[in-house]
Design an enzyme around this catalytic site. Structure first.
Site, short mmCIF file in Angstrom:
data_model
loop_
_atom_site.label_atom_id
_atom_site.label_comp_id
_atom_site.label_asym_id
_atom_site.label_seq_id
_atom_site.Cartn_x
_atom_site.Cartn_y
_atom_site.Cartn_z
N SER A 126 0.83 -1.21 0.00
CA SER A 126 0.00 0.00 0.00
C SER A 126 0.86 1.26 0.00
CB SER A 126 -0.86 -0.02 1.26
OG SER A 126 -1.39 1.25 1.51
N TYR A 150 -1.53 -0.51 10.20
CA TYR A 150 -1.78 -1.24 8.94
C TYR A 150 -0.56 -1.10 8.01
CZ TYR A 150 -3.58 -1.77 4.15
OH TYR A 150 -3.75 -2.13 2.83
N LYS A 154 2.21 -3.91 6.47
CA LYS A 154 2.53 -4.05 5.03
C LYS A 154 4.03 -3.92 4.83
CE LYS A 154 -1.39 -4.88 3.18
NZ LYS A 154 -1.64 -6.09 2.41
P1 NAD Z 1 -10.81 -7.31 0.54
O1 NAD Z 1 -11.05 -7.31 2.00
O2 NAD Z 1 -11.96 -7.11 -0.37
O3 NAD Z 1 -10.10 -8.68 0.11
C1 NAD Z 1 -9.26 -9.41 0.97
C2 NAD Z 1 -9.75 -10.85 0.96
O4 NAD Z 1 -8.91 -11.62 1.81
C3 NAD Z 1 -11.17 -11.00 1.49
O5 NAD Z 1 -11.93 -11.77 0.60
C4 NAD Z 1 -11.02 -11.69 2.83
O6 NAD Z 1 -12.11 -12.55 3.11
C5 NAD Z 1 -9.72 -12.45 2.62
N1 NAD Z 1 -8.96 -12.71 3.85
C6 NAD Z 1 -8.75 -11.85 4.88
N2 NAD Z 1 -8.02 -12.46 5.83
C7 NAD Z 1 -7.76 -13.72 5.39
C8 NAD Z 1 -7.06 -14.82 5.91
N3 NAD Z 1 -6.49 -14.77 7.13
N4 NAD Z 1 -6.98 -15.96 5.19
C9 NAD Z 1 -7.58 -16.03 3.98
N5 NAD Z 1 -8.27 -15.03 3.44
C10 NAD Z 1 -8.35 -13.87 4.12
O7 NAD Z 1 -9.66 -6.25 0.28
P2 NAD Z 1 -9.08 -5.74 -1.11
O8 NAD Z 1 -9.48 -4.33 -1.26
O9 NAD Z 1 -9.38 -6.71 -2.18
O10 NAD Z 1 -7.53 -5.74 -0.77
C11 NAD Z 1 -6.69 -6.80 -1.18
C12 NAD Z 1 -5.29 -6.55 -0.65
O11 NAD Z 1 -4.82 -5.30 -1.14
C13 NAD Z 1 -5.21 -6.44 0.87
O12 NAD Z 1 -4.03 -7.10 1.29
C14 NAD Z 1 -5.12 -4.96 1.14
O13 NAD Z 1 -4.42 -4.69 2.31
C15 NAD Z 1 -4.36 -4.48 -0.08
N6 NAD Z 1 -4.65 -3.08 -0.41
C16 NAD Z 1 -5.93 -2.69 -0.66
C17 NAD Z 1 -6.21 -1.37 -0.96
C18 NAD Z 1 -7.61 -0.89 -1.23
O14 NAD Z 1 -7.84 0.31 -1.12
N7 NAD Z 1 -8.54 -1.76 -1.58
C19 NAD Z 1 -5.16 -0.43 -1.01
C20 NAD Z 1 -3.87 -0.87 -0.73
C21 NAD Z 1 -3.62 -2.21 -0.45
C1 UD1 Z 2 -6.15 4.33 3.23
C2 UD1 Z 2 -4.67 4.07 3.27
C3 UD1 Z 2 -4.30 3.19 2.14
C4 UD1 Z 2 -5.03 1.90 2.33
C5 UD1 Z 2 -6.50 2.18 2.22
C6 UD1 Z 2 -7.22 0.88 2.38
C7 UD1 Z 2 -3.30 5.84 4.25
C8 UD1 Z 2 -2.56 7.09 4.02
N1 UD1 Z 2 -3.94 5.32 3.17
O1 UD1 Z 2 -6.39 5.12 2.08
O2 UD1 Z 2 -2.93 2.91 2.12
O3 UD1 Z 2 -4.61 0.96 1.41
O4 UD1 Z 2 -6.86 3.13 3.23
O5 UD1 Z 2 -8.28 0.92 3.22
O6 UD1 Z 2 -3.35 5.33 5.33
N2 UD1 Z 2 -13.34 9.71 3.12
C9 UD1 Z 2 -14.43 10.47 3.50
N3 UD1 Z 2 -15.55 9.84 3.94
C10 UD1 Z 2 -15.63 8.46 4.01
C11 UD1 Z 2 -14.51 7.69 3.63
C12 UD1 Z 2 -13.37 8.35 3.20
O7 UD1 Z 2 -14.40 11.71 3.45
O8 UD1 Z 2 -16.68 7.94 4.44
C13 UD1 Z 2 -12.15 10.40 2.62
C14 UD1 Z 2 -10.94 10.17 3.50
O9 UD1 Z 2 -10.79 11.23 4.40
C15 UD1 Z 2 -9.80 10.13 2.49
C16 UD1 Z 2 -10.45 9.74 1.17
O10 UD1 Z 2 -11.85 9.85 1.36
O11 UD1 Z 2 -9.29 11.41 2.34
C17 UD1 Z 2 -10.12 8.29 0.79
O12 UD1 Z 2 -10.37 7.47 1.93
P1 UD1 Z 2 -10.24 5.88 1.88
O13 UD1 Z 2 -11.03 5.34 0.75
O14 UD1 Z 2 -10.56 5.37 3.23
O15 UD1 Z 2 -8.70 5.61 1.54
P2 UD1 Z 2 -7.39 6.30 2.14
O16 UD1 Z 2 -7.61 6.72 3.55
O17 UD1 Z 2 -6.93 7.32 1.18
#
Ligand code: NAD
Ligand code: UD1
Length: 336
Positions: A126, A150, A154
């Site tokens: 992330s 978090y 990572k």
């Molecule tokens: P998500 O929660 O939709 O998907 C994660 C999946 O992993 C889920 O289906 C959950 O059931 C499964 N899971 C959780 N813990 C587990 C375990 N112990 N064993 C097996 N399965 C497990 O999240 P996502 O948005 O698809 O994110 C995927 C990955 O990307 C995550 O590692 C997250 O940290 C990373 N990531 C996501 C974002 C984002 O904004 N979506 C941003 C940066 C990094």
């Molecule tokens: C954060 C993490 C990112 C992580 C992601 C996954 C940081 C700096 N970033 O991203 O690395 O992978 O979460 O969950 O820690 N917002 C609102 N109202 C809402 C929700 C969000 O105003 O109900 C705003 C937040 O203030 C933020 C933006 O929308 O500024 C995006 O928020 P969000 O989708 O939660 O992602 P990040 O916080 O950017």
């Protein structure tokens, strides 16, 4: 080639399953369904037109992992399984460490114990590993100093992978640091559909579209940005996943062992208000919102430099903010 997709029924992992199958990989999915729904399996089968090999398993269950690797000829892992709430990571430190760090270590160990000549690993990291920006856009050389637990988990998983590379000639590893993935698959069958109350912005926008009763809370109106709301680098989930397959293909082509880190963001920032406006325009709807107090730890502005991934992997985003807003809304309506 056989690939294990962990968290393959979740938001990002499910899109990877589709793209890998399209590119003729043989895919095995594990997920413990802690943040996803079993129906996603049938949606994946509908989209791909084939049966998906799925096992309900936890990445912390080493015995089950051993068996999966023993029974199937797996050479690589796309590792999406993880816990992603910045807020909960603080109050549930033990669980976050166990899943995000120990879970990753288990996967490394299990793949390492196979006799595979080359071992492939793509990791979902992330942008939050960077912490407060010393300069923008963040490039991959920016120092890493996560601001929340978090992000620390990572970063620790990244370090485990780096050490694996340093001590093993047969490993090929790519770490992808995501910015803000939104949007949904063009079939509108899979998208961001977490269990419980969502924390990320887009799912909260979706549930605040008039005449829904919910109001989106915008966290702060006086951030140090041009319109007072935070600026983020939103990236369409389909572009994000294309980056993964390019990364895997790059690893397969390279003759040496590899450890590379790439940002996955478009390089362009939009504010929360700009995203809402674009969402309303493209979908012809109104989003109800109100300003509330700032969320702890939210940075006012960050976005990515995509130069490295463009140069080395030829990756370029093809979908814009409108595509992200349109597909999110179509997915949401389809699911209701
Ligand atoms: P998500 O929660 O939709 O998907 C994660 C999946 O992993 C889920 O289906 C959950 O059931 C499964 N899971 C959780 N813990 C587990 C375990 N112990 N064993 C097996 N399965 C497990 O999240 P996502 O948005 O698809 O994110 C995927 C990955 O990307 C995550 O590692 C997250 O940290 C990373 N990531 C996501 C974002 C984002 O904004 N979506 C941003 C940066 C990094
Ligand atoms: C954060 C993490 C990112 C992580 C992601 C996954 C940081 C700096 N970033 O991203 O690395 O992978 O979460 O969950 O820690 N917002 C609102 N109202 C809402 C929700 C969000 O105003 O109900 C705003 C937040 O203030 C933020 C933006 O929308 O500024 C995006 O928020 P969000 O989708 O939660 O992602 P990040 O916080 O950017």
């Amino acid at each position: 080639m056989n690939i294990l997709v962990t968290g393959g029924l979740g938001y990002l992992g499910s899109h990877a399953v589709v793209e890998l199958i399209k590119q003729k990989y043989k895919v095995f999915v594990i997920d413990n369904l802690s943040n996803s729904h079993i129906q996603n399996l049938s949606y994946l089968e509908k989209i791909t037109g084939q049966k998906i090999e799925f096992l309900n398993a936890d990445i912390r269950d080493k015995k089950k992992l051993d068996k999966i690797f023993k029974d199937n000829d797996i050479s690589g892992i796309m590792h999406f399984a993880g816990l992603k709430s910045v807020k909960k990571s603080d109050s549930e430190r033990g669980e976050y460490y166990d899943v995000n760090v120990n879970g990753t270590k288990n996967l490394i160990d299990v793949l390492n114990n196979t006799k595979k000549e080359k071992k492939y690993f793509i990791f979902s990291s992330s942008a939050c590993v960077y912490g407060k920006p010393n300069y923008l856009p963040y490039d991959e050389n920016h120092n890493v100093e996560p601001e929340n637990f978090y992000g620390e988990t990572k970063l620790e998983a990244e370090i485990l992978l780096k050490n694996t590379y340093l001590t093993h000639e047969d490993w090929k590893i790519i770490v992808l640091r995501y910015f803000n993935p939104i949007g949904a698959h063009h079939s509108f069958l899979i998208g961001d559909s977490p269990r419980g109350k969502p924390e990320n912005l887009m799912p909260n926008i979706l549930s605040a579209v008039y005449p829904e009763k919910n109001k989106l809370k915008i966290f702060g109106s006086n951030h140090d940005t041009f319109d007072g709301t935070p600026v983020r680098d939103f990236i369409h989930v389909e572009d994000l996943i294309k980056g993964h397959v390019l990364a895997l293909n790059f690893l397969r082509k390279s003759t040496k062992h590899v450890y590379e880190v790439f940002n996955l963001g478009t390089g362009e920032g939009f504010s929360v208000l700009q995203l809402i406006k674009s969402f309303e325009e493209v979908n012809g709807v109104k989003v109800s919102f109100e300003f509330s107090k700032k969320r702890k730890g939210d940075l006012p502005i960050y976005f990515s430099s995509a130069k490295k991934i463009t140069k080395m992997l030829g990756w370029k985003p093809k979908l814009n903010l409108k595509d992200m807003c349109k597909s999110s809304w179509e997915f949401y309506k389809n699911k209701k």
